[in-house]
Write an enzyme that holds these catalytic residues in place. Sequence first.
Site, PDB file in Angstrom:
ATOM      1  N   GLY A  91       4.740 -10.657   4.404  1.00 54.03           N
ATOM      2  CA  GLY A  91       5.536 -10.874   5.652  1.00 54.03           C
ATOM      3  C   GLY A  91       4.948 -11.375   6.868  1.00 54.03           C
TER       4      GLY A  91
ATOM      5  N   MET B  60       0.832  -1.168   0.011  1.00 56.55           N
ATOM      6  CA  MET B  60       0.035   0.025   0.011  1.00 56.55           C
ATOM      7  C   MET B  60       0.788   1.053   0.123  1.00 56.55           C
ATOM      8  SD  MET B  60      -3.370  -0.957   2.089  1.00 56.55           S
ATOM      9  CE  MET B  60      -3.017  -0.456   3.583  1.00 56.55           C
ATOM     10  N   GLY B  61       2.101   1.042  -0.586  1.00 61.80           N
ATOM     11  CA  GLY B  61       3.028   2.166  -0.614  1.00 61.80           C
ATOM     12  C   GLY B  61       3.701   2.600   0.673  1.00 61.80           C
TER      13      GLY B  61
ATOM     14  N   HIS C 238       9.025   0.519   2.973  1.00 62.94           N
ATOM     15  CA  HIS C 238       9.827   0.493   4.079  1.00 62.94           C
ATOM     16  C   HIS C 238      10.859  -0.755   3.972  1.00 62.94           C
ATOM     17  CE1 HIS C 238       7.293  -2.350   5.858  1.00 62.94           C
ATOM     18  NE2 HIS C 238       6.328  -1.696   5.777  1.00 62.94           N
TER      19      HIS C 238
ATOM     20  N   ASP D 194       2.529  -9.374   9.332  1.00 64.55           N
ATOM     21  CA  ASP D 194       1.314  -9.524   9.376  1.00 64.55           C
ATOM     22  C   ASP D 194       0.659 -11.074   9.400  1.00 64.55           C
ATOM     23  OD1 ASP D 194       1.030  -6.812   9.105  1.00 64.55           O
ATOM     24  OD2 ASP D 194       1.665  -6.875   6.977  1.00 64.55           O
TER      25      ASP D 194
ATOM     26  N   GLN E   6     -10.263  -2.069   2.656  1.00 68.42           N
ATOM     27  CA  GLN E   6      -9.835  -2.801   3.852  1.00 68.42           C
ATOM     28  C   GLN E   6      -9.793  -1.862   5.232  1.00 68.42           C
ATOM     29  OE1 GLN E   6      -6.112  -3.880   1.897  1.00 68.42           O
ATOM     30  NE2 GLN E   6      -5.114  -3.309   3.594  1.00 68.42           N
TER      31      GLN E   6
ATOM     32  N   GLY F 291      10.722  -3.375   5.544  1.00 68.04           N
ATOM     33  CA  GLY F 291      10.136  -4.668   5.406  1.00 68.04           C
ATOM     34  C   GLY F 291       9.707  -5.190   4.129  1.00 68.04           C
ATOM     35  N   HIS F 292       9.031  -3.859   3.066  1.00 67.60           N
ATOM     36  CA  HIS F 292       8.938  -4.272   1.682  1.00 67.60           C
ATOM     37  C   HIS F 292      10.334  -4.631   1.086  1.00 67.60           C
ATOM     38  CE1 HIS F 292       5.369  -1.508   2.540  1.00 67.60           C
ATOM     39  NE2 HIS F 292       4.841  -2.648   2.281  1.00 67.60           N
TER      40      HIS F 292
ATOM     41  N   GLN G  36      -3.115 -11.760   8.561  1.00 66.84           N
ATOM     42  CA  GLN G  36      -3.239 -11.486   7.129  1.00 66.84           C
ATOM     43  C   GLN G  36      -2.731 -12.614   6.247  1.00 66.84           C
ATOM     44  OE1 GLN G  36      -3.205  -7.613   5.828  1.00 66.84           O
ATOM     45  NE2 GLN G  36      -1.294  -8.388   4.384  1.00 66.84           N
TER      46      GLN G  36
END
Length: 170
Positions: A143, A26-27, A30, A146, A57, A32-33, A149
């Site tokens: 990841g 979702m942009g 960071h 989450d 969401q 993690g991405h 999710q």
Amino acid sequence: MQIFKKKNKLLKEISNIKDIAFVPTMGSIHKGHLSLIKKAKKESKNILVSIYVNPKQFNLTSDFKKYPRNINKDISLLKKMKIRYLYLPIYYDIYSFRAKSPIYLDRFSKKLCGKFKPKHFKGVINVINRFIEIINPKSIYLGFKDFQQLTLIKHHINQNHISTKVVACP
């Protein structure tokens, strides 16, 4: 890096590529991405990152509006990572078609965070399902952070016999 804002142009480019590694975001890119992208790059040269803040969401419109967005910074970071494709869809591209796979929302969605965000996981599964139908990736990188999710997406993919492999990453 090729940037696509329209689904039909993206599909023209990727329709014959069989080993797309997909990293949905979702942009507000960071570390993690970036770690998901690094893992994906070990397995494919065809990395596709999406940036889409999904309104379905969020339980509150105010939370959706407040969600941090910095597309120029995100594009700069992704260019440095040398990803192949960036997809910046609009709402219509994601929600204008009837999805083939029904949303499977495991009862685990009502626990933990799901107790306090009743629409959240249905919105997440819905958008991921649609992205998978559009992109048809070989693998999707998510990841551990989450956990709930990640678990629900895995259940949805398994329940619907979707061939995309879920790669869980630290």
